[in-house]
Design a protein around this motif. Structure first.
Motif, PDB file in Angstrom:
ATOM      1  N   ILE A 415     -33.878  49.205  23.699  1.00 13.26           N
ATOM      2  CA  ILE A 415     -33.122  47.952  23.798  1.00 13.26           C
ATOM      3  C   ILE A 415     -33.349  47.086  22.556  1.00 13.26           C
ATOM      4  O   ILE A 415     -32.417  46.454  22.032  1.00 13.26           O
ATOM      5  CB  ILE A 415     -33.537  47.180  25.069  1.00 13.26           C
ATOM      6  N   ALA A 416     -34.586  47.069  22.088  1.00 12.81           N
ATOM      7  CA  ALA A 416     -34.947  46.171  20.985  1.00 12.81           C
ATOM      8  C   ALA A 416     -34.643  46.735  19.610  1.00 12.81           C
ATOM      9  O   ALA A 416     -34.710  45.998  18.615  1.00 12.81           O
ATOM     10  CB  ALA A 416     -36.435  45.821  21.073  1.00 12.81           C
ATOM     11  N   LEU A 417     -34.300  48.019  19.529  1.00 10.44           N
ATOM     12  CA  LEU A 417     -34.161  48.671  18.224  1.00 10.44           C
ATOM     13  C   LEU A 417     -33.202  47.954  17.278  1.00 10.44           C
ATOM     14  O   LEU A 417     -33.535  47.733  16.101  1.00 10.44           O
ATOM     15  CB  LEU A 417     -33.733  50.125  18.421  1.00 10.44           C
ATOM     16  N   PRO A 418     -31.996  47.555  17.728  1.00  6.47           N
ATOM     17  CA  PRO A 418     -31.120  46.830  16.803  1.00  6.47           C
ATOM     18  C   PRO A 418     -31.739  45.519  16.316  1.00  6.47           C
ATOM     19  O   PRO A 418     -31.537  45.122  15.161  1.00  6.47           O
ATOM     20  CB  PRO A 418     -29.860  46.556  17.646  1.00  6.47           C
ATOM     21  N   ALA A 419     -32.503  44.861  17.194  1.00  5.22           N
ATOM     22  CA  ALA A 419     -33.144  43.607  16.791  1.00  5.22           C
ATOM     23  C   ALA A 419     -34.313  43.866  15.847  1.00  5.22           C
ATOM     24  O   ALA A 419     -34.493  43.160  14.847  1.00  5.22           O
ATOM     25  CB  ALA A 419     -33.628  42.856  18.037  1.00  5.22           C
ATOM     26  N   ILE A 420     -35.113  44.898  16.152  1.00 10.85           N
ATOM     27  CA  ILE A 420     -36.261  45.234  15.309  1.00 10.85           C
ATOM     28  C   ILE A 420     -35.805  45.666  13.917  1.00 10.85           C
ATOM     29  O   ILE A 420     -36.496  45.451  12.921  1.00 10.85           O
ATOM     30  CB  ILE A 420     -37.100  46.345  15.970  1.00 10.85           C
ATOM     31  N   ALA A 421     -34.618  46.252  13.852  1.00  8.17           N
ATOM     32  CA  ALA A 421     -34.113  46.718  12.553  1.00  8.17           C
ATOM     33  C   ALA A 421     -33.767  45.569  11.618  1.00  8.17           C
ATOM     34  O   ALA A 421     -33.714  45.757  10.396  1.00  8.17           O
ATOM     35  CB  ALA A 421     -32.866  47.589  12.774  1.00  8.17           C
ATOM     36  N   LEU A 422     -33.554  44.359  12.168  1.00  6.82           N
ATOM     37  CA  LEU A 422     -33.101  43.234  11.350  1.00  6.82           C
ATOM     38  C   LEU A 422     -34.021  42.942  10.162  1.00  6.82           C
ATOM     39  O   LEU A 422     -33.531  42.842   9.023  1.00  6.82           O
ATOM     40  CB  LEU A 422     -32.921  41.991  12.224  1.00  6.82           C
ATOM     41  N   PRO A 423     -35.352  42.784  10.348  1.00  4.95           N
ATOM     42  CA  PRO A 423     -36.209  42.511   9.174  1.00  4.95           C
ATOM     43  C   PRO A 423     -36.141  43.597   8.119  1.00  4.95           C
ATOM     44  O   PRO A 423     -36.203  43.313   6.912  1.00  4.95           O
ATOM     45  CB  PRO A 423     -37.618  42.423   9.778  1.00  4.95           C
ATOM     46  N   PHE A 424     -35.985  44.850   8.566  1.00  4.99           N
ATOM     47  CA  PHE A 424     -35.922  45.956   7.610  1.00  4.99           C
ATOM     48  C   PHE A 424     -34.579  45.961   6.869  1.00  4.99           C
ATOM     49  O   PHE A 424     -34.514  46.296   5.688  1.00  4.99           O
ATOM     50  CB  PHE A 424     -36.146  47.278   8.341  1.00  4.99           C
ATOM     51  N   VAL A 425     -33.511  45.579   7.569  1.00  8.80           N
ATOM     52  CA  VAL A 425     -32.204  45.448   6.917  1.00  8.80           C
ATOM     53  C   VAL A 425     -32.267  44.366   5.844  1.00  8.80           C
ATOM     54  O   VAL A 425     -31.785  44.549   4.712  1.00  8.80           O
ATOM     55  CB  VAL A 425     -31.115  45.107   7.961  1.00  8.80           C
ATOM     56  N   ILE A 426     -32.903  43.237   6.185  1.00  8.34           N
ATOM     57  CA  ILE A 426     -33.006  42.121   5.247  1.00  8.34           C
ATOM     58  C   ILE A 426     -33.832  42.513   4.030  1.00  8.34           C
ATOM     59  O   ILE A 426     -33.430  42.298   2.877  1.00  8.34           O
ATOM     60  CB  ILE A 426     -33.615  40.891   5.957  1.00  8.34           C
ATOM     61  N   ARG A 427     -35.000  43.119   4.277  1.00  7.17           N
ATOM     62  CA  ARG A 427     -35.859  43.494   3.150  1.00  7.17           C
ATOM     63  C   ARG A 427     -35.195  44.571   2.282  1.00  7.17           C
ATOM     64  O   ARG A 427     -35.278  44.522   1.053  1.00  7.17           O
ATOM     65  CB  ARG A 427     -37.210  43.988   3.664  1.00  7.17           C
ATOM     66  N   ALA A 428     -34.525  45.534   2.913  1.00  8.14           N
ATOM     67  CA  ALA A 428     -33.844  46.579   2.145  1.00  8.14           C
ATOM     68  C   ALA A 428     -32.743  45.991   1.269  1.00  8.14           C
ATOM     69  O   ALA A 428     -32.537  46.436   0.131  1.00  8.14           O
ATOM     70  CB  ALA A 428     -33.257  47.623   3.102  1.00  8.14           C
ATOM     71  N   ALA A 429     -32.041  44.987   1.793  1.00 10.48           N
ATOM     72  CA  ALA A 429     -30.967  44.356   1.018  1.00 10.48           C
ATOM     73  C   ALA A 429     -31.510  43.702  -0.248  1.00 10.48           C
ATOM     74  O   ALA A 429     -30.871  43.744  -1.299  1.00 10.48           O
ATOM     75  CB  ALA A 429     -30.242  43.325   1.877  1.00 10.48           C
ATOM     76  N   VAL A 430     -32.706  43.125  -0.156  1.00 10.14           N
ATOM     77  CA  VAL A 430     -33.315  42.494  -1.330  1.00 10.14           C
ATOM     78  C   VAL A 430     -33.799  43.557  -2.317  1.00 10.14           C
ATOM     79  O   VAL A 430     -33.528  43.494  -3.522  1.00 10.14           O
ATOM     80  CB  VAL A 430     -34.487  41.573  -0.910  1.00 10.14           C
ATOM     81  N   ILE A 431     -34.527  44.542  -1.793  1.00  8.98           N
ATOM     82  CA  ILE A 431     -35.121  45.580  -2.658  1.00  8.98           C
ATOM     83  C   ILE A 431     -34.047  46.391  -3.374  1.00  8.98           C
ATOM     84  O   ILE A 431     -34.173  46.723  -4.555  1.00  8.98           O
ATOM     85  CB  ILE A 431     -36.029  46.501  -1.822  1.00  8.98           C
ATOM     86  N   GLU A 432     -32.958  46.712  -2.657  1.00  6.87           N
ATOM     87  CA  GLU A 432     -31.891  47.534  -3.240  1.00  6.87           C
ATOM     88  C   GLU A 432     -30.937  46.723  -4.110  1.00  6.87           C
ATOM     89  O   GLU A 432     -30.007  47.267  -4.687  1.00  6.87           O
ATOM     90  CB  GLU A 432     -31.091  48.211  -2.120  1.00  6.87           C
ATOM     91  N   GLY A 433     -31.141  45.425  -4.177  1.00 12.76           N
ATOM     92  CA  GLY A 433     -30.298  44.603  -5.031  1.00 12.76           C
ATOM     93  C   GLY A 433     -28.953  44.254  -4.436  1.00 12.76           C
ATOM     94  O   GLY A 433     -28.057  43.788  -5.154  1.00 12.76           O
ATOM     95  N   VAL A 434     -28.799  44.464  -3.130  1.00 16.19           N
ATOM     96  CA  VAL A 434     -27.524  44.106  -2.489  1.00 16.19           C
ATOM     97  C   VAL A 434     -27.328  42.604  -2.508  1.00 16.19           C
ATOM     98  O   VAL A 434     -26.230  42.092  -2.712  1.00 16.19           O
ATOM     99  CB  VAL A 434     -27.491  44.638  -1.037  1.00 16.19           C
ATOM    100  N   ALA A 435     -28.404  41.861  -2.258  1.00 12.58           N
ATOM    101  CA  ALA A 435     -28.315  40.403  -2.191  1.00 12.58           C
ATOM    102  C   ALA A 435     -29.571  39.792  -2.793  1.00 12.58           C
ATOM    103  O   ALA A 435     -30.634  40.424  -2.846  1.00 12.58           O
ATOM    104  CB  ALA A 435     -28.166  39.954  -0.740  1.00 12.58           C
TER     105      ALA A 435
END
Length: 621
Positions: A415-435
């Motif tokens: 149930i929580a997986l989509p919510a738990i993924a949020l911090p990793f999505v945010i950090r990946a966006a910074v590291i990969e240069g998306v944002a």
């Protein structure tokens, strides 16, 4: 039939009129700030899509976001002032008798009004001066942005006057206004004497005035503002427009735009049910452990720290998720805000820390080495905080809490997986240069909206306006403190205090150990007064060469300095970070005061360990 006396009828009619004016100001301000939050999200997210997806960058997006941001900060500060949400220290006020408490409250309004009246003319003058500057991308006068300052100041002054006029005790209001006015007149008459006192004025204004007003319950931002304005007006020949300019500089760093956006993201996570899902999973893992969610808070701050570039934004991303569930489990509100503040100080060295980047830029130290060296010191301090959590919760009654089964843990994880993924999505966006660190919060907002609508099927549209206004109010309160603190830091710089301190430390006896010990003490004090980046810009080029001559490794010294400043930044009564944590948590500063010293002691012990054993800083280089 009861006939109302003419005087009473006129008084009632007057109060109704003042009430109408107050509501009109509320409507005039709250609707625009809600729209400004939406506009900021739209502009920054459009910049991400345009650059990363369409490969056609919007050259004007950051400039427009900066213009809107200052308006959001100042109008948000107006909303916060109208709601009484500017952070203030009320420990002494609450301990007083009801009569004195009411007088302190009126004095706080009168002192705030005094500062606002004093900077009306300089803020207008500053906006006029900015009209001679044309923005590079939009090619419009910069006064369109700078006008937010006088408009916000005037609106806050009007709200302050309304508060005084609608106060029931006229005699008390007159006494408070007369007292504040008399004090300002006395200080003005003492100007010739103050001009000859030199750096003693630093103690009078930045210790005496700030300390007295803070203890009397004046909102923190106005305490800093009064001290800075008084120091520059009465002891220097500096144009007073400079105070407003430095406030503008402090509030206008585009990276701070992450603060309102992460505040809104936190509210959104709660509203969509994502927070409940995350907390449910975390509770299933550690809920049966004494102080389990406190450990989660420490770990979560370590994981998200540095994503936004703003410590206030990091706290805003975590507190709304964990605090409601922790309170349901009986956690003390004061202990919660104290631990949140402590984790803010603990994670100051976690990359990509803006303070570390600033150190690299002003001292020439390798930023990559600073990022590598910053991971372990934060772990050491985190371990110290965990020891305090264990001690404080060692007697916690968990008899009514059952240990979750493996099946239950797995179900809550799904149930929580989509919510738990949020911090990793945010950090990946910074590291990969998306944002960028500023833009990344908009990705989190869009992700949360989609998850709330399509996955958790919980999205209450009617709550959006309140959430947007709450975001602006909280952000305005935080940003006004940062702006006022920046002005105070600049005033300290101009006094020559920084060069005097550096010369004193270079001549210390006792070698390397004494130098590190005095550095820790000095940067704790500086962190409470200047915050991290201004202090580093001011003292970094002076202190790092001295450290090298003392045989201190520059990476090791950077960790000691940053952690010391973090300790000062989040330690009351002067630490701005502590009040930011209180504002984000919506917990009064005096509630956390009694609980925070144990955590601060643990952080100091961890800092000493890092200072004594350089391996924690340079062992992985």
């Amino acid at each position: 039939m009861h006939i109302q006396p003419p005087g009473q009828a006129a008084d009632t009619a007057g109060r109704r009129f003042l009430g109408w004016v107050d509501r009109a100001i509320g409507a005039l301000v709250e609707i625009p700030v809600a729209l400004l939050v939406i506009a900021e999200i739209a502009v920054l997210f459009a910049g991400v899509v345009s650059r990363y997806v369409l490969h056609h960058p919007l050259v004007w997006s950051d400039e427009l976001a900066s213009i809107l941001f200052l308006w959001l900060a100042m109008l948000g500060a107006v909303v916060a002032f109208r709601r009484g949400e500017h952070m203030r220290m009320t420990a002494l006020v609450n301990a007083a008798t009801p009569g004195w408490r009411a007088l302190f409250d009126v004095v706080a309004i009168a002192a705030s009004l005094a500062f606002l009246v004093l900077i009306v003319a300089p803020s207008y003058e500053y906006a006029v001066e900015e009209s001679f500057i044309t923005t590079s991308a939009l090619e419009i006068m910069n006064s369109w942005r700078a006008a937010a300052l006088p408009v916000g100041v005037v609106l806050m002054a009007v709200v302050a006057v309304l508060r005084l006029l609608t106060h029931g005790n006229v005699r008390m209001v007159l006494a408070a206004v007369a007292g504040v006015t008399a004090l300002c007149v006395v200080m003005y008459l003492l100007q010739p004497m103050l001009m000859g006192l030199g750096n003693i004025n630093l103690l009078i204004f930045f210790v005496g005035v700030v300390g007295l007003t803070v203890l009397m319950g004046v909102p923190i931002a106005f305490c800093f503002g009064l001290a800075t304005f008084g120091y520059l007006a009465l002891t220097t020949t500096m144009p007073l427009m400079v105070v407003v300019g430095r406030m503008d500089e402090g509030m206008s760093h585009l990276i701070l735009l992450a603060v309102p956006l992460f505040v809104f993201l936190g509210l959104l996570i709660e509203m969509t049910g994502m927070a409940r899902a995350m907390v449910g999973f975390l509770a299933s893992l550690l809920g049966h452990v004494r102080g389990g969610l406190s450990y989660v808070l420490i770990g979560a701050m370590y994981l998200v720290s540095g994503i936004s570039g703003s410590k206030a934004a990091d706290m805003a991303a975590i507190a709304p998720v964990l605090f409601p569930e922790m309170e349901k489990r009986g956690a003390n509100r004061g202990d919660l805000v104290a631990l949140l503040s402590a984790t803010g100080a603990q994670t100051e060295t976690v990359p990509p820390s803006l303070v570390l980047i600033t150190i690299g830029s002003v001292t020439g130290v390798s930023i990559a080495a600073l990022f590598t060296g910053g991971l372990m010191p934060a772990v050491v301090l985190g371990a110290m905080l965990c020891l305090v959590v264990w001690w404080r919760h060692r007697g916690e009654d968990l008899s009514n809490i059952e240990r979750a089964t493996g099946r239950h843990i797995l179900r809550t994880l799904v149930i929580a997986l989509p919510a738990i993924a949020l911090p990793f999505v945010i950090r990946a966006a910074v590291i990969e240069g998306v944002a960028t660190a500023t833009e990344v919060s908009t990705i989190g907002i869009v992700y949360s909206v989609l998850a709330g609508i399509f996955i958790y099927r919980q999205f209450e549209w009617r709550r959006l306006k309140k959430m947007l206004v709450d975001t602006a109010s909280l952000s305005g309160a935080i940003l006004l403190i940062i702006g006022a603190a920046t002005g105070m830091a600049w005033a300290l710089t101009q006094s020559g205090f920084s060069q005097s301190l550096a010369a004193f430390m270079a001549d210390l006896p006792g070698g390397r150990g004494m130098f590190l010990a005095v550095s820790i003490l000095a940067f704790i004090v500086l962190g409470s007064l200047l915050e991290g980046i201004p202090a580093i810009v001011l003292f970094g080029p002076l202190m790092f060469p001295i450290a090298q001559t003392m045989g201190v490794n520059e990476i090791h010294y950077a960790m000691v300095v940053v952690l010391s400043m973090g300790l000062g930044l989040f330690a009351p009564p002067f630490g701005v970070g502590y009040y930011s944590a209180c504002a984000i948590s919506r917990i009064t500063p005096d509630e956390g005061m009694r609980h925070i010293w144990g955590y601060m002691g643990a952080l100091l012990l961890g800092l000493i360990v890092v200072a004594v054993f350089p391996w924690f800083s340079i062992g992985f280089l």
